[in-house]
Design a protein around this motif. Structure first.
Motif, PDB file in Angstrom:
ATOM      1  N   PHE A  41      94.343  52.200  79.038  1.00  0.00           N
ATOM      2  CA  PHE A  41      95.745  51.816  79.035  1.00  0.00           C
ATOM      3  C   PHE A  41      96.635  53.056  79.105  1.00  0.00           C
ATOM      4  O   PHE A  41      97.580  53.113  79.892  1.00  0.00           O
ATOM      5  N   ILE A  81     103.934  48.523  73.273  1.00  0.00           N
ATOM      6  CA  ILE A  81     102.584  47.953  73.199  1.00  0.00           C
ATOM      7  C   ILE A  81     101.728  48.714  72.192  1.00  0.00           C
ATOM      8  O   ILE A  81     100.998  48.104  71.406  1.00  0.00           O
ATOM      9  N   ALA A  85     100.035  47.364  68.867  1.00  0.00           N
ATOM     10  CA  ALA A  85      98.587  47.499  68.700  1.00  0.00           C
ATOM     11  C   ALA A  85      98.227  48.068  67.329  1.00  0.00           C
ATOM     12  O   ALA A  85      97.200  47.698  66.756  1.00  0.00           O
ATOM     13  N   SER A  89      96.043  43.313  65.277  1.00  0.00           N
ATOM     14  CA  SER A  89      94.685  43.660  65.710  1.00  0.00           C
ATOM     15  C   SER A  89      94.314  43.057  67.068  1.00  0.00           C
ATOM     16  O   SER A  89      93.629  43.701  67.857  1.00  0.00           O
ATOM     17  N   TRP A  90      94.771  41.841  67.379  1.00  0.00           N
ATOM     18  CA  TRP A  90      94.377  41.258  68.661  1.00  0.00           C
ATOM     19  C   TRP A  90      95.035  41.987  69.831  1.00  0.00           C
ATOM     20  O   TRP A  90      94.462  42.052  70.917  1.00  0.00           O
ATOM     21  N   VAL A  91      96.200  42.569  69.622  1.00  0.00           N
ATOM     22  CA  VAL A  91      96.837  43.369  70.675  1.00  0.00           C
ATOM     23  C   VAL A  91      96.029  44.648  70.884  1.00  0.00           C
ATOM     24  O   VAL A  91      95.774  45.052  72.018  1.00  0.00           O
ATOM     25  N   ASP A  92      95.591  45.264  69.788  1.00  0.00           N
ATOM     26  CA  ASP A  92      94.757  46.451  69.872  1.00  0.00           C
ATOM     27  C   ASP A  92      93.474  46.139  70.644  1.00  0.00           C
ATOM     28  O   ASP A  92      93.067  46.907  71.510  1.00  0.00           O
ATOM     29  N   GLY A  93      92.849  45.016  70.344  1.00  0.00           N
ATOM     30  CA  GLY A  93      91.628  44.614  71.046  1.00  0.00           C
ATOM     31  C   GLY A  93      91.866  44.319  72.517  1.00  0.00           C
ATOM     32  O   GLY A  93      90.971  44.488  73.343  1.00  0.00           O
ATOM     33  N   LEU A  94      93.074  43.902  72.836  1.00  0.00           N
ATOM     34  CA  LEU A  94      93.416  43.577  74.219  1.00  0.00           C
ATOM     35  C   LEU A  94      93.538  44.829  75.087  1.00  0.00           C
ATOM     36  O   LEU A  94      93.117  44.824  76.245  1.00  0.00           O
ATOM     37  N   ILE A  95      94.067  45.907  74.532  1.00  0.00           N
ATOM     38  CA  ILE A  95      94.314  47.095  75.351  1.00  0.00           C
ATOM     39  C   ILE A  95      93.255  48.177  75.205  1.00  0.00           C
ATOM     40  O   ILE A  95      93.212  49.098  76.012  1.00  0.00           O
ATOM     41  N   LYS A  96      92.418  48.106  74.177  1.00  0.00           N
ATOM     42  CA  LYS A  96      91.428  49.168  73.972  1.00  0.00           C
ATOM     43  C   LYS A  96      90.020  48.598  73.913  1.00  0.00           C
ATOM     44  O   LYS A  96      89.798  47.517  73.393  1.00  0.00           O
ATOM     45  N   SER A  97      89.086  49.370  74.428  1.00  0.00           N
ATOM     46  CA  SER A  97      87.683  49.017  74.285  1.00  0.00           C
ATOM     47  C   SER A  97      87.163  49.635  72.994  1.00  0.00           C
ATOM     48  O   SER A  97      87.856  50.411  72.344  1.00  0.00           O
TER      49      SER A  97
END
Length: 173
Positions: A41, A81, A85, A89-97
């Motif tokens: 990202f 964003i 994040a 937590s779900w935003v963090d999981g959405l943009i990062k592996s």
């Protein structure tokens, strides 16, 4: 074409420094995180900023104000964003592996290598770069979220207390 017009050169000489100063100001205001190399990202935002700056410099159809606004919007969305994040937590999981374990206790994890499309030669190169001369002394090699590999030697403690706590992969005894 080697040369188009003096007007084009003059525009680049005028707009270039102004766009550059504007980009630096926007980045300083947004904070250190904007240009980090933490994940895909962040890389996309960095490339988009570079592309926008190049477009402002070289395209006569894009005014300086439009380009500065476009850069400000990119930085604002990156800031918003990443702010979310850190808090959701779900935003963090959405943009990062997640980081992935590739070697554990001196053994290659074949499934992880295949899944992440990493060769043993690439891992061995990372081991050499870290100063590890023998795979047997390596406790773990982790493929980080930014694509780099971390080599851990001499880990002690349980997986929950080491730096491997948030790493995907099988930890065998």
């Amino acid at each position: 074409m080697l040369f188009d017009s003096w007007t084009g050169l003059g525009r680049v000489l005028l707009v270039g420094p102004l766009a550059y100063v504007a980009l630096v100001a926007i980045l300083r205001i947004s904070g250190k995180r904007t240009l980090t190399k933490l994940n895909a990202f962040d890389l996309v935002v960095t490339v988009a900023l570079g592309s926008t700056l190049a477009t402002v410099l070289l395209s006569k159809s894009v005014a300086l104000a439009e380009g500065v606004l476009a850069m400000a919007i990119l930085v604002f969305f990156q800031f918003a964003i990443t702010w979310l994040a850190v808090r959701v937590s779900w935003v963090d999981g959405l943009i990062k592996s997640e980081p992935t374990l590739l070697v554990h206790n001196g053994l290659f994890l074949e499934h992880a290598l295949r899944t992440q499309r990493v060769t043993k030669d690439e891992v061995l190169s990372a081991l050499r770069s870290s100063g590890a001369g023998d795979l047997a002394v390596v406790d773990a090699v982790v493929l980080e979220t930014d694509g780099s590999m971390s080599v851990l030697k001499g880990q002690s403690g349980t997986p929950e207390t080491t730096t491997l706590a948030n790493v995907q992969g099988e930890l065998s005894a």
